[in-house]
Motif scaffolding. Structure first.
Motif, short mmCIF file in Angstrom:
data_model
loop_
_atom_site.label_atom_id
_atom_site.label_comp_id
_atom_site.label_asym_id
_atom_site.label_seq_id
_atom_site.Cartn_x
_atom_site.Cartn_y
_atom_site.Cartn_z
N LEU A 173 0.82 -1.20 0.00
CA LEU A 173 0.00 0.00 0.00
C LEU A 173 0.86 1.26 0.00
N SER A 174 2.02 1.22 0.63
CA SER A 174 2.91 2.38 0.61
C SER A 174 3.37 2.69 -0.80
N ASP A 175 3.57 1.65 -1.60
CA ASP A 175 4.04 1.82 -2.98
C ASP A 175 2.90 2.14 -3.95
N SER A 176 1.69 1.68 -3.63
CA SER A 176 0.61 1.73 -4.62
C SER A 176 -0.59 2.56 -4.22
N TYR A 177 -0.60 3.13 -3.00
CA TYR A 177 -1.81 3.78 -2.54
C TYR A 177 -1.51 5.12 -1.87
N SER A 178 -0.80 5.96 -2.60
CA SER A 178 -0.59 7.31 -2.09
C SER A 178 -1.92 8.07 -2.14
N PHE A 179 -1.96 9.21 -1.48
CA PHE A 179 -3.19 10.00 -1.46
C PHE A 179 -3.58 10.43 -2.87
N GLU A 180 -2.59 10.81 -3.68
CA GLU A 180 -2.88 11.24 -5.05
C GLU A 180 -3.36 10.07 -5.90
N GLN A 181 -2.77 8.89 -5.70
CA GLN A 181 -3.23 7.72 -6.43
C GLN A 181 -4.67 7.37 -6.07
N ARG A 182 -5.01 7.52 -4.79
CA ARG A 182 -6.38 7.25 -4.36
C ARG A 182 -7.35 8.25 -4.98
N PHE B 37 -5.66 -1.31 5.76
CA PHE B 37 -6.53 -0.69 4.76
C PHE B 37 -7.00 0.68 5.25
N GLY B 38 -7.30 0.79 6.55
CA GLY B 38 -7.75 2.06 7.09
C GLY B 38 -6.68 3.14 7.01
N ARG B 39 -5.43 2.78 7.20
CA ARG B 39 -4.35 3.77 7.15
C ARG B 39 -4.19 4.38 5.77
N HIS B 40 -4.66 3.66 4.73
CA HIS B 40 -4.50 4.15 3.36
C HIS B 40 -5.83 4.42 2.66
N GLU C 109 -10.32 19.53 -0.23
CA GLU C 109 -10.23 18.27 -0.97
C GLU C 109 -8.80 17.86 -1.21
N GLU C 110 -7.91 18.83 -1.22
CA GLU C 110 -6.51 18.55 -1.56
C GLU C 110 -5.72 18.01 -0.38
N TYR C 111 -6.31 17.98 0.80
CA TYR C 111 -5.59 17.52 1.99
C TYR C 111 -6.23 16.24 2.52
N ALA C 112 -5.41 15.29 2.92
CA ALA C 112 -5.89 13.93 3.21
C ALA C 112 -6.76 13.83 4.45
N VAL C 113 -6.51 14.66 5.46
CA VAL C 113 -7.17 14.44 6.75
C VAL C 113 -8.69 14.52 6.62
N GLY C 114 -9.20 15.38 5.74
CA GLY C 114 -10.65 15.48 5.56
C GLY C 114 -11.24 14.22 4.96
N HIS C 115 -10.49 13.52 4.13
CA HIS C 115 -10.96 12.26 3.54
C HIS C 115 -11.04 11.16 4.61
N PHE C 116 -10.07 11.15 5.51
CA PHE C 116 -10.13 10.20 6.61
C PHE C 116 -11.34 10.50 7.50
N PHE C 117 -11.57 11.78 7.75
CA PHE C 117 -12.73 12.18 8.55
C PHE C 117 -14.03 11.65 7.94
N ARG C 118 -14.18 11.81 6.62
CA ARG C 118 -15.42 11.37 5.97
C ARG C 118 -15.56 9.85 6.03
N ARG C 119 -14.45 9.14 5.87
CA ARG C 119 -14.53 7.68 5.95
C ARG C 119 -14.96 7.22 7.33
N VAL C 120 -14.42 7.82 8.36
CA VAL C 120 -14.79 7.45 9.73
C VAL C 120 -16.26 7.76 9.99
#
Length: 378
Positions: free
Chosen positions: A20-29, A78-81, A345-356
């Protein structure tokens, strides 16, 4: 109780982390979210190659005979990425239903395909009028010739629009809210009379509304014992709660790390804002809440093996409440400590918030499970 990981579990965690570190960066997601499917088929194939799709499946069906702890560790990663692939829908929900209720022919046909990554499942149980009541089922399955005819509708079916087959609950006897009379059926996604409308949830993951009109299935599509499917549904829901609780822990770990990094690097009035003692206290409170949530997620995982259904349901509800409260607190603090950038939208923390927040409302929200716990002590 021994909480140390085995060598195999450490190897599992390390291999998934590397992938996941190699294939699941925030931009890739973010790029995956813009595709029509909303997740990566090549990564799904990679999960199959690594044995992740067959993790909880018995070796005789092409799996690895892993346990609930193995799934917990995987879901944390999976949650971390913020993984988008339909692992929860296919392996945890649909796969659990097949493993618990399927006969040898059904398991021999479906489970190897799940492990190989060539078949995706979805679990279609909840209905619009039911809220979180798993006994409130209006979809019917009536005998017709050598099979059944299904009529009704299902709501918020996770990854239901892209699944190859669906585990559908329907009432074969009894009234709307009766525990008895619910049966499970394995339905092909292209069955005549089955309509699917896919849409995205607030976190970008995929769900669907199902409409079943004169959907005919053969008698061997019945999973388990006719009229006695509720106990299987309950176990599937509990497995879903335990898996998503672990996913929330992974999300909180990521948000905690991002927040600490932001506090150390964001400079205001000539010094990092992390030197502010009040903000240090809030970061410490985030850590405490996260560790409390971790303990409850572990409780959910360990409780899956409890034979007493009432005790198991109580422990799962306690875990759902504990993880829900911890996840909400850590998410809100992460957003607050990031300031305005946290909601972009450009910052990851908000995406984690929505998933939770989406996870909190899966399988019954915090308030619903608090009500259930209150009913047990009233």
């Amino acid at each position: 109780m021994d909480f140390d990981l085995t060598d195999d579990q450490r190897l599992l965690t390390e291999s998934v982390t590397r992938l996941l570190s190699d294939s699941y960066s925030f931009e890739q997601r973010r790029a995956l979210l813009k595709t029509e499917q909303g997740w990566s088929q090549p990564l799904w194939d990679k999960y199959a190659e690594l044995g992740l799709l067959g993790l909880p499946i018995a070796e005789e069906y092409g799996g690895f005979s892993g346990g609930a702890v193995d799934v917990m560790l995987l879901m944390q990663s999976f949650g971390r990425h913020l993984v988008l692939e339909p692992y929860l829908a296919t392996v945890v929900l649909g796969g659990t239903a097949l493993r618990l209720a399927g006969n040898e022919a059904q398991k021999g046909e479906v489970l190897p395909e799940i492990a190989a990554g060539t078949l995706r499942l979805a679990f279609a149980h909840y209905e619009r009028q039911a809220r979180y009541d798993i006994t409130d089922i209006l979809t019917t399955a009536k005998p017709a010739g050598d099979g059944f005819v299904l009529e009704g509708a299902k709501s918020v079916v996770l990854h239901g629009a892209t699944a190859d087959r669906l585990v559908v609950s329907a009432r074969t006897a009894g009234g709307r809210d009766e525990a008895e009379g619910i049966s499970l059926f394995l339905v092909d996604a292209d069955a005549p009379g089955l309509a699917r409308r896919g849409y995205r949830l607030r976190d970008g993951t995929e769900a669907a509304e199902l409409s079943l009109s004169d959907v005919r299935v053969p008698r061997d599509a019945l999973l388990g014992i006719k009229d006695d499917g509720l106990s299987v549904v309950q176990r599937v829901v509990e497995a879903g709660i335990a898996a998503t609780a672990a996913e929330v822990i992974g999300c909180m770990e990521a948000m905690q790390a991002m927040t600490l990094d932001y506090l150390k690097t964001r400079v205001q009035f000539g010094r990092p804002i992390g030197e502010n003692q009040a903000l240090q206290h809030r970061a410490a409170e985030m850590l405490v809440a996260m560790e409390q949530g971790r303990s409850m997620a572990m409780l959910a995982t360990m409780s899956l093996e409890e034979e007493d259904a009432a005790e198991r349901a109580r422990a799962i509800s306690m875990a759902k409440v504990g993880v829900g409260q911890a996840g909400r607190f850590v998410s809100q603090q992460a957003i607050q400590l990031h300031g305005g950038i946290g909601m972009t939208e450009e910052y990851a923390v908000g995406h984690f918030f929505r998933r939770v927040m989406v996870i909190e409302h899966l399988f019954g929200d915090t308030a619903a499970h608090l009500d259930r716990l209150a009913d047990q002590v009233a």
